[in-house]
Each structure stands twice: as C-alpha cells, then as structure tokens.
Design a protein around this motif. Sequence first.
Motif, PDB file in Angstrom:
ATOM      1  N   PRO A  10       0.780  -1.147  -0.234  1.00 30.06           N
ATOM      2  CA  PRO A  10       0.138  -0.360   0.208  1.00 30.06           C
ATOM      3  C   PRO A  10       1.093   1.370  -0.170  1.00 30.06           C
ATOM      4  O   PRO A  10       1.663   1.346   0.283  1.00 30.06           O
ATOM      5  N   GLU A  11       0.621   2.134  -0.483  1.00 32.09           N
ATOM      6  CA  GLU A  11       1.040   3.073  -0.980  1.00 32.09           C
ATOM      7  C   GLU A  11       0.778   4.609   0.087  1.00 32.09           C
ATOM      8  O   GLU A  11       1.605   5.322   0.033  1.00 32.09           O
ATOM      9  N   ILE A  12      -0.807   4.943  -0.004  1.00 28.63           N
ATOM     10  CA  ILE A  12      -1.766   6.259   0.624  1.00 28.63           C
ATOM     11  C   ILE A  12      -1.657   5.951   2.487  1.00 28.63           C
ATOM     12  O   ILE A  12      -2.906   5.244   2.239  1.00 28.63           O
ATOM     13  N   PRO A  13      -1.450   6.396   2.941  1.00 32.34           N
ATOM     14  CA  PRO A  13      -1.499   5.743   4.534  1.00 32.34           C
ATOM     15  C   PRO A  13      -2.915   6.470   5.216  1.00 32.34           C
ATOM     16  O   PRO A  13      -3.471   5.135   5.991  1.00 32.34           O
ATOM     17  N   LEU A  30      -6.031  -7.826   8.908  1.00 31.64           N
ATOM     18  CA  LEU A  30      -5.486  -7.024   8.382  1.00 31.64           C
ATOM     19  C   LEU A  30      -4.070  -7.641   8.147  1.00 31.64           C
ATOM     20  O   LEU A  30      -3.126  -7.652   9.457  1.00 31.64           O
ATOM     21  N   HIS A  31      -3.271  -7.936   7.010  1.00 34.00           N
ATOM     22  CA  HIS A  31      -2.046  -8.345   6.341  1.00 34.00           C
ATOM     23  C   HIS A  31      -1.619  -6.867   5.697  1.00 34.00           C
ATOM     24  O   HIS A  31      -2.729  -7.165   4.423  1.00 34.00           O
ATOM     25  N   LEU A  32       0.107  -6.603   6.269  1.00 30.49           N
ATOM     26  CA  LEU A  32       0.743  -5.395   5.330  1.00 30.49           C
ATOM     27  C   LEU A  32       1.192  -5.991   4.599  1.00 30.49           C
ATOM     28  O   LEU A  32       2.408  -7.638   5.256  1.00 30.49           O
ATOM     29  N   ILE A  33       2.005  -6.107   3.163  1.00 27.07           N
ATOM     30  CA  ILE A  33       3.351  -6.869   2.826  1.00 27.07           C
ATOM     31  C   ILE A  33       3.884  -5.492   1.796  1.00 27.07           C
ATOM     32  O   ILE A  33       3.463  -4.924   1.162  1.00 27.07           O
ATOM     33  N   LYS A  34       4.713  -5.391   3.042  1.00 29.49           N
ATOM     34  CA  LYS A  34       5.717  -4.979   1.842  1.00 29.49           C
ATOM     35  C   LYS A  34       6.261  -4.716   0.857  1.00 29.49           C
ATOM     36  O   LYS A  34       6.837  -6.274   0.437  1.00 29.49           O
ATOM     37  N   PRO A  35       7.333  -3.526   0.387  1.00 30.16           N
ATOM     38  CA  PRO A  35       7.416  -2.623   0.833  1.00 30.16           C
ATOM     39  C   PRO A  35       6.110  -1.861   0.875  1.00 30.16           C
ATOM     40  O   PRO A  35       5.064  -1.890   0.059  1.00 30.16           O
ATOM     41  N   LEU A  36       5.593  -1.523   2.126  1.00 30.52           N
ATOM     42  CA  LEU A  36       4.976   0.125   2.006  1.00 30.52           C
ATOM     43  C   LEU A  36       4.708   1.407   1.969  1.00 30.52           C
ATOM     44  O   LEU A  36       6.588   1.739   1.851  1.00 30.52           O
TER      45      LEU A  36
END
Length: 153
Positions: A10-13, A30-36
């Motif tokens: 994701p790019e937009i905070p 919620l799973h966040l896959i880097k790079p953020l």
Amino acid sequence: MNLNIVLYNPEIPQNTGNVARTCVLTDSKLHLIKPLGFDINEKQVKRAGLDYWKDLDLEIHESYEDFMSKYGDKRIFLATTHGGTHFDEISFKEGDFIMFGRETSGVPEKVHNTHTGLRVPMVKSSTRSLNLSNTVAIVAYEALRQIGFPNMK
C-alpha cells in the motif's frame, strides 16, 4: 476472526488507516505486505484509523514470498479491475483472504496469475478504479453478509 484483508505494497497512509478501522469493526485481520509507501507510525495512518489501532489484529510481511510461505495454502482472492468474476459471485467462507494491490499499479503479473481474481463492477470511464479503502469495504461487507455477519450486531 472473520476475514483476512491483505494490502499488497500500500502507498497511501490514509487508505491503510481507513482499512485498519474497517478491519477492527468487522473482526478481520489486516495483513500488510512490504514494501509500504509510508511508515506505519505516520500520523496520517494513525489519524485515519483513529483510536482503533490498539484493537487491530495486524500482521506485517516482509515480502509477498514471506506472506505466501505462511498462507499460500489458504483461499486467497485478488480484487482487481482485471478480475473476471464480480465480487458478489464468489462464495466466501470465514477466514478467507482477500488481497488488494497498490493504489497506483495493482500487483505484478506473477501475483495476479496466482490468485482467483474478483472485481467490483464499474462503468467504463477515464478513471482507473475506486478508492482502495472503499473497495475493501464493499468486498468485505459482501463476504461478511455471505457468512452471516459473525459476532457482529
């Protein structure tokens, strides 16, 4: 836990903050896959998620490969403008993973070809897609409706 919401790079905070809030209120992880595209502690992320961060079930993955090594055997759907199936035609189950790509570029072809694609219908226009956090909410609530809104009032 009802669902697993996955944001690929994701790019937009503010979008991530809004999605985090949706996850808390729907008992979804919620799973966040880097790079953020931002630091997870940026005030825009925190502001969009309000005071819900303490209640968020969050897992951060160093890469797509890291995520797949842990969850590759699960049902993972990819929300994409190129998906062939409307989101309401998918038969969701509790615990399903629904992945959403980067706001500006989606996911790479290797990721796109690995998962069942679904899409939110839109009229043809010069715009590319709906806002990420809106799309997450639309798809998540359809999945939750199908599984009976567990633990939700």
